[in-house]
Design a protein around this motif. Structure first.
Motif, PDB file in Angstrom:
ATOM      1  N   SER A   1      27.085 -10.764  -3.152  1.00  0.00           N
ATOM      2  CA  SER A   1      26.293  -9.608  -3.538  1.00  0.00           C
ATOM      3  C   SER A   1      25.868  -8.827  -2.296  1.00  0.00           C
ATOM      4  O   SER A   1      25.716  -9.388  -1.211  1.00  0.00           O
ATOM      5  CB  SER A   1      25.051 -10.038  -4.319  1.00  0.00           C
ATOM      6  N   ARG A   2      25.666  -7.523  -2.477  1.00  0.00           N
ATOM      7  CA  ARG A   2      25.185  -6.706  -1.353  1.00  0.00           C
ATOM      8  C   ARG A   2      23.725  -7.054  -1.057  1.00  0.00           C
ATOM      9  O   ARG A   2      22.933  -7.242  -1.980  1.00  0.00           O
ATOM     10  CB  ARG A   2      25.302  -5.213  -1.696  1.00  0.00           C
ATOM     11  N   PRO A   3      23.361  -7.135   0.201  1.00  0.00           N
ATOM     12  CA  PRO A   3      21.968  -7.459   0.542  1.00  0.00           C
ATOM     13  C   PRO A   3      21.015  -6.358   0.091  1.00  0.00           C
ATOM     14  O   PRO A   3      21.349  -5.175   0.119  1.00  0.00           O
ATOM     15  CB  PRO A   3      22.001  -7.593   2.069  1.00  0.00           C
TER      16      PRO A   3
ATOM     17  N   GLY B   1      15.429 -10.867  -2.921  1.00  0.00           N
ATOM     18  CA  GLY B   1      16.003 -10.891  -4.257  1.00  0.00           C
ATOM     19  C   GLY B   1      17.513 -10.966  -4.207  1.00  0.00           C
ATOM     20  O   GLY B   1      18.120 -10.983  -3.124  1.00  0.00           O
ATOM     21  N   VAL B   2      18.126 -11.005  -5.352  1.00  0.00           N
ATOM     22  CA  VAL B   2      19.574 -11.087  -5.467  1.00  0.00           C
ATOM     23  C   VAL B   2      20.100  -9.774  -6.026  1.00  0.00           C
ATOM     24  O   VAL B   2      19.633  -9.294  -7.072  1.00  0.00           O
ATOM     25  CB  VAL B   2      19.998 -12.249  -6.390  1.00  0.00           C
ATOM     26  N   GLY B   3      21.059  -9.188  -5.346  1.00  0.00           N
ATOM     27  CA  GLY B   3      21.613  -7.913  -5.783  1.00  0.00           C
ATOM     28  C   GLY B   3      22.579  -8.079  -6.944  1.00  0.00           C
ATOM     29  O   GLY B   3      22.872  -9.189  -7.389  1.00  0.00           O
ATOM     30  N   ARG B   4      23.064  -6.970  -7.443  1.00  0.00           N
ATOM     31  CA  ARG B   4      24.015  -6.970  -8.553  1.00  0.00           C
ATOM     32  C   ARG B   4      25.283  -7.706  -8.144  1.00  0.00           C
ATOM     33  O   ARG B   4      25.784  -7.539  -7.034  1.00  0.00           O
ATOM     34  CB  ARG B   4      24.337  -5.533  -8.951  1.00  0.00           C
ATOM     35  N   ALA B   5      25.788  -8.528  -9.040  1.00  0.00           N
ATOM     36  CA  ALA B   5      26.998  -9.305  -8.742  1.00  0.00           C
ATOM     37  C   ALA B   5      28.172  -8.378  -8.441  1.00  0.00           C
ATOM     38  O   ALA B   5      28.278  -7.275  -8.999  1.00  0.00           O
ATOM     39  CB  ALA B   5      27.332 -10.208  -9.921  1.00  0.00           C
ATOM     40  N   ARG B   6      29.060  -8.837  -7.575  1.00  0.00           N
ATOM     41  CA  ARG B   6      30.231  -8.048  -7.187  1.00  0.00           C
ATOM     42  C   ARG B   6      31.492  -8.870  -7.419  1.00  0.00           C
ATOM     43  O   ARG B   6      31.485 -10.095  -7.266  1.00  0.00           O
ATOM     44  CB  ARG B   6      30.140  -7.620  -5.712  1.00  0.00           C
TER      45      ARG B   6
ATOM     46  N   VAL C   1      34.310  -4.076  -7.205  1.00  0.00           N
ATOM     47  CA  VAL C   1      33.429  -3.444  -8.172  1.00  0.00           C
ATOM     48  C   VAL C   1      32.133  -4.228  -8.313  1.00  0.00           C
ATOM     49  O   VAL C   1      32.058  -5.405  -7.946  1.00  0.00           O
ATOM     50  CB  VAL C   1      34.111  -3.322  -9.557  1.00  0.00           C
ATOM     51  N   GLU C   2      31.139  -3.564  -8.842  1.00  0.00           N
ATOM     52  CA  GLU C   2      29.901  -4.230  -9.213  1.00  0.00           C
ATOM     53  C   GLU C   2      30.012  -4.652 -10.670  1.00  0.00           C
ATOM     54  O   GLU C   2      30.560  -3.923 -11.497  1.00  0.00           O
ATOM     55  CB  GLU C   2      28.715  -3.296  -8.990  1.00  0.00           C
ATOM     56  N   ALA C   3      29.506  -5.824 -10.998  1.00  0.00           N
ATOM     57  CA  ALA C   3      29.709  -6.444 -12.308  1.00  0.00           C
ATOM     58  C   ALA C   3      29.145  -5.590 -13.438  1.00  0.00           C
ATOM     59  O   ALA C   3      28.371  -4.648 -13.227  1.00  0.00           O
ATOM     60  CB  ALA C   3      29.074  -7.827 -12.330  1.00  0.00           C
ATOM     61  N   CYS C   4      29.538  -5.944 -14.661  1.00  0.00           N
ATOM     62  CA  CYS C   4      29.158  -5.189 -15.855  1.00  0.00           C
ATOM     63  C   CYS C   4      27.634  -5.101 -15.982  1.00  0.00           C
ATOM     64  O   CYS C   4      26.912  -6.073 -15.752  1.00  0.00           O
ATOM     65  CB  CYS C   4      29.717  -5.862 -17.107  1.00  0.00           C
ATOM     66  N   ASP C   5      27.173  -3.922 -16.378  1.00  0.00           N
ATOM     67  CA  ASP C   5      25.756  -3.748 -16.648  1.00  0.00           C
ATOM     68  C   ASP C   5      25.465  -4.056 -18.115  1.00  0.00           C
ATOM     69  O   ASP C   5      26.311  -4.608 -18.823  1.00  0.00           O
ATOM     70  CB  ASP C   5      25.297  -2.333 -16.278  1.00  0.00           C
ATOM     71  N   GLY C   6      24.280  -3.689 -18.599  1.00  0.00           N
ATOM     72  CA  GLY C   6      23.883  -4.004 -19.963  1.00  0.00           C
ATOM     73  C   GLY C   6      24.653  -3.262 -21.029  1.00  0.00           C
ATOM     74  O   GLY C   6      24.478  -3.548 -22.225  1.00  0.00           O
TER      75      GLY C   6
END
Length: 252
Positions: free
Chosen positions: A191-193, A198-203, A221-226
């Motif tokens: 994940s990007r810092p 905290g933990v950023g959006r999964a990549r 890519v950044e992982a699926c959102d809601g």
């Protein structure tokens, strides 16, 4: 006379395709909403009424979970109920919901073995009226994949085969040819810092390793959102803009 015969044959072929619904469905696609990915796919998105394969980039559970979430994001962006067929009770429903696939939309089917699972997969596709049919399969032969592709074409539902293996020797089957329209591989990236704890959006590293009538490619890519949507990695987005800025400065 020959021109009239050719025109008549073409007219009859078009009428048959319209009766079968193939002409309309051939134009139906499910775009990702990211030009960088959609531009690589014929029609600008994942073909509906077709079979697509997804697998983790490695043999570990983490990449396998990423593949399932990527698949859930695709299914979340379809309309209607989603049939998800499994042979193991290890699917984490809350994570699937975070990828945009609400629990009320999913019908889970547990099959006793691979043969029964493939039968449920095909029956679900032939039933019609489903937004997507997902099945977690270890092996997928050319014969089985052709049956699934024909079933998907007949109903218009998108077929998503999540390739999972009980043992490492089964992973080699993923390299064998099938009738799927696309084949994807998903690997987890750091994940990007964040500027705060905290933990950023999964990549993910998303690899399009097979695309009928298209080209192979890979994307960060950044992982699926809601809502099941991906996002282009910020690092890549910055990189794509830089050459344009450089050209503008040069021109100035």
């Amino acid at each position: 006379m020959e021109k009239r015969s050719a025109a008549l044959v073409e007219t009859l072929r078009s009428q048959i395709e319209r009766l079968e619904g193939r002409t309309a469905r051939a134009r139906d696609v499910l775009p990702f909403g990211l030009p960088e990915i959609d531009a690589r796919l014929p029609g600008g998105g994942l073909a509906l009424g077709s079979l697509h394969e997804v697998a983790g980039g490695g043999n570990g559970a983490v990449d396998g979970a990423a593949a399932a979430l990527f698949t859930a994001g695709i299914a979340a962006r379809t309309k209607g109920k989603v049939l998800w067929c499994v042979t193991r009770q290890d699917l984490f429903a809350p994570a699937i919901a975070q990828a945009g696939l609400a629990p009320g939309r999913v019908i889970y089917v547990e099959a006793g073995d691979e043969k029964s699972l493939l039968a449920c997969f095909e029956d679900g596709l032939r039933h019609g009226g489903l937004g997507a049919v997902v099945a977690e399969v270890a092996k997928l032969s050319m014969t089985a994949s052709r049956r699934l592709q024909l079933a998907a074409e007949g109903s218009g539902s998108i077929a998503l085969a999540v390739r999972r293996w009980r043992r490492q020797t089964e992973a080699a089957d993923f390299g064998q040819p099938t009738a799927s329209v696309t084949r994807w591989r998903v690997s987890v990236l750091p994940s990007r810092p964040l500027p705060v704890p905290g933990v950023g959006r999964a990549r993910w590293l998303l690899e399009l390793i097979r695309c009928r009538a298209g080209e192979c490619a890979d994307f960060e890519v950044e992982a699926c959102d809601g809502k099941g949507r991906l996002a282009l990695s910020a690092a890549l987005a910055d990189r794509s803009v830089a050459p344009q800025v450089a050209r503008q400065r040069t021109a100035g």
